[in-house]
Design a protein around this motif. Structure first.
Motif, PDB file in Angstrom:
ATOM      1  N   THR A 231      77.170   2.937 123.367  1.00 11.45           N
ATOM      2  CA  THR A 231      76.310   1.976 122.675  1.00 11.45           C
ATOM      3  C   THR A 231      75.063   1.693 123.508  1.00 11.45           C
ATOM      4  O   THR A 231      75.152   1.438 124.712  1.00 11.45           O
ATOM      5  CB  THR A 231      77.063   0.656 122.429  1.00 11.45           C
ATOM      6  N   TRP A 232      73.905   1.733 122.849  1.00 14.99           N
ATOM      7  CA  TRP A 232      72.645   1.447 123.514  1.00 14.99           C
ATOM      8  C   TRP A 232      72.296  -0.029 123.371  1.00 14.99           C
ATOM      9  O   TRP A 232      72.429  -0.602 122.296  1.00 14.99           O
ATOM     10  CB  TRP A 232      71.516   2.290 122.922  1.00 14.99           C
ATOM     11  N   ALA A 233      71.825  -0.647 124.470  1.00 16.77           N
ATOM     12  CA  ALA A 233      71.482  -2.070 124.452  1.00 16.77           C
ATOM     13  C   ALA A 233      70.105  -2.276 125.075  1.00 16.77           C
ATOM     14  O   ALA A 233      69.751  -1.617 126.067  1.00 16.77           O
ATOM     15  CB  ALA A 233      72.527  -2.885 125.204  1.00 16.77           C
ATOM     16  N   HIS A 234      69.342  -3.192 124.501  1.00 17.94           N
ATOM     17  CA  HIS A 234      68.021  -3.535 125.006  1.00 17.94           C
ATOM     18  C   HIS A 234      68.153  -4.269 126.335  1.00 17.94           C
ATOM     19  O   HIS A 234      68.946  -5.194 126.472  1.00 17.94           O
ATOM     20  CB  HIS A 234      67.300  -4.421 123.978  1.00 17.94           C
ATOM     21  N   LYS A 235      67.383  -3.859 127.335  1.00 15.76           N
ATOM     22  CA  LYS A 235      67.366  -4.539 128.632  1.00 15.76           C
ATOM     23  C   LYS A 235      66.416  -5.726 128.544  1.00 15.76           C
ATOM     24  O   LYS A 235      65.194  -5.571 128.588  1.00 15.76           O
ATOM     25  CB  LYS A 235      66.936  -3.557 129.747  1.00 15.76           C
ATOM     26  N   GLU A 236      66.969  -6.890 128.411  1.00 15.39           N
ATOM     27  CA  GLU A 236      66.177  -8.092 128.189  1.00 15.39           C
ATOM     28  C   GLU A 236      65.323  -8.458 129.402  1.00 15.39           C
ATOM     29  O   GLU A 236      65.727  -8.254 130.546  1.00 15.39           O
ATOM     30  CB  GLU A 236      67.108  -9.275 127.856  1.00 15.39           C
ATOM     31  N   GLY A 237      64.122  -8.959 129.111  1.00 16.37           N
ATOM     32  CA  GLY A 237      63.273  -9.539 130.138  1.00 16.37           C
ATOM     33  C   GLY A 237      62.427  -8.560 130.942  1.00 16.37           C
ATOM     34  O   GLY A 237      61.717  -8.987 131.853  1.00 16.37           O
ATOM     35  N   ILE A 238      62.470  -7.258 130.604  1.00 12.57           N
ATOM     36  CA  ILE A 238      61.678  -6.304 131.392  1.00 12.57           C
ATOM     37  C   ILE A 238      60.756  -5.463 130.520  1.00 12.57           C
ATOM     38  O   ILE A 238      60.307  -4.395 130.943  1.00 12.57           O
ATOM     39  CB  ILE A 238      62.583  -5.407 132.258  1.00 12.57           C
ATOM     40  N   ASP A 239      60.485  -5.913 129.294  1.00 15.11           N
ATOM     41  CA  ASP A 239      59.526  -5.194 128.457  1.00 15.11           C
ATOM     42  C   ASP A 239      58.201  -5.071 129.202  1.00 15.11           C
ATOM     43  O   ASP A 239      57.781  -5.970 129.931  1.00 15.11           O
ATOM     44  CB  ASP A 239      59.285  -5.931 127.130  1.00 15.11           C
ATOM     45  N   PHE A 240      57.531  -3.937 128.996  1.00 12.36           N
ATOM     46  CA  PHE A 240      56.247  -3.689 129.662  1.00 12.36           C
ATOM     47  C   PHE A 240      55.150  -3.522 128.616  1.00 12.36           C
ATOM     48  O   PHE A 240      55.231  -2.673 127.751  1.00 12.36           O
ATOM     49  CB  PHE A 240      56.340  -2.438 130.536  1.00 12.36           C
ATOM     50  N   SER A 241      54.116  -4.376 128.711  1.00  7.98           N
ATOM     51  CA  SER A 241      52.965  -4.299 127.805  1.00  7.98           C
ATOM     52  C   SER A 241      51.734  -3.897 128.595  1.00  7.98           C
ATOM     53  O   SER A 241      51.551  -4.325 129.747  1.00  7.98           O
ATOM     54  CB  SER A 241      52.738  -5.634 127.097  1.00  7.98           C
ATOM     55  N   PHE A 242      50.887  -3.072 128.001  1.00  2.00           N
ATOM     56  CA  PHE A 242      49.693  -2.585 128.709  1.00  2.00           C
ATOM     57  C   PHE A 242      48.457  -2.785 127.852  1.00  2.00           C
ATOM     58  O   PHE A 242      48.548  -3.139 126.699  1.00  2.00           O
ATOM     59  CB  PHE A 242      49.848  -1.106 129.081  1.00  2.00           C
TER      60      PHE A 242
END
Length: 242
Positions: A231-242
């Protein structure tokens, strides 16, 4: 006279659109030294991480193409590949911000190309519709169809493909990625139970050699990891925006 001017203006607009159609989208990819590359138009910018949580722009290390770019990918070592139409050229960095063209190592496809990715450091996969053809290179920079790498053919046209590790590749169609591996007989088999499906639209997708997957949505990259149950899960709190 007015009709002539209107037609001429339309032709100019169509020419400009045709010139830009393959370069408008943003492309992201991972480099093995904890860098992410982000291509917009002719420019590739690089972002570095020390902890796989935060990413910092590497000032002065941009790659800027002289011509329009259709594709960019990390090849191996300090090399990236730049595709323009059927031709892939390779560039090497000294890691101080200087990029040099590696003459004599070009790959030129005999057929149309929809996308290219690196495979295991000495080969590339060339995507054409629902088929991926593999080519290997030697130390002289000569390219030839892979002896042990048979073509991969999917059921539908492929939207994206990437290399993971070993003999595994990921094949994207829409929001879903399925994973395949090379068997001992040299054929491709699907790895069951680990499909990844995004809840939102996917603009681009890539694999990090840390075991995570990066999914580009707009100007934000979200990271996902897989557990022992597939199962794939989103790693919360480390999204990267550029």
């Amino acid at each position: 006279m007015r009709k002539v001017i209107t037609v001429f203006s339309l032709l100019i607009a169509l020419m400009l659109l045709s010139k830009c159609k393959n370069t408008a989208h943003t492309q992201v990819f991972y480099l093995n030294d904890n860098f992410i590359g982000v291509r917009e138009g002719r420019t590739v910018k690089f972002y570095e991480t020390k902890d796989q949580k935060t990413w910092k722009y590497s000032q002065g290390k941009d790659f800027i193409g002289q011509d329009d770019i259709d594709d960019v990918f990390y090849f191996a070592g300090s090399y990236i590949g730049i595709r323009q139409g059927k031709t892939v050229k390779f560039y090497q960095t000294n890691k101080k911000g200087e990029w040099n063209y590696s003459a004599g190592k070009d790959f030129i496809s005999p057929d149309r190309v929809d996308g290219v990715f690196s495979f295991n450091g000495n080969a590339i996969g060339v995507r054409q519709g629902r088929t991926i053809k593999f080519y290997e290179t030697n130390i002289q920079g000569t390219w030839a169809p892979g002896n042990r790498l048979k073509d991969f053919t999917g059921d539908d046209d492929i939207d994206g493909a990437f290399y993971l590790s070993g003999s595994f590749i990921g094949i994207r169609k829409g929001r879903t990625v399925k994973f395949y591996y090379l068997t001992g007989e040299g054929t491709w088999a699907k790895r069951l139970g680990i499909d990844f499906t995004s809840n939102n639209n996917v603009d681009d997708l890539f694999y990090l050699n840390t075991g995570s997957m990066g999914v580009l949505q707009g100007r934000t990259i979200k990271f996902y990891t897989i557990n022992g149950q597939g199962t794939w899960a989103h790693k919360e709190g480390i999204d990267f925006s550029f």
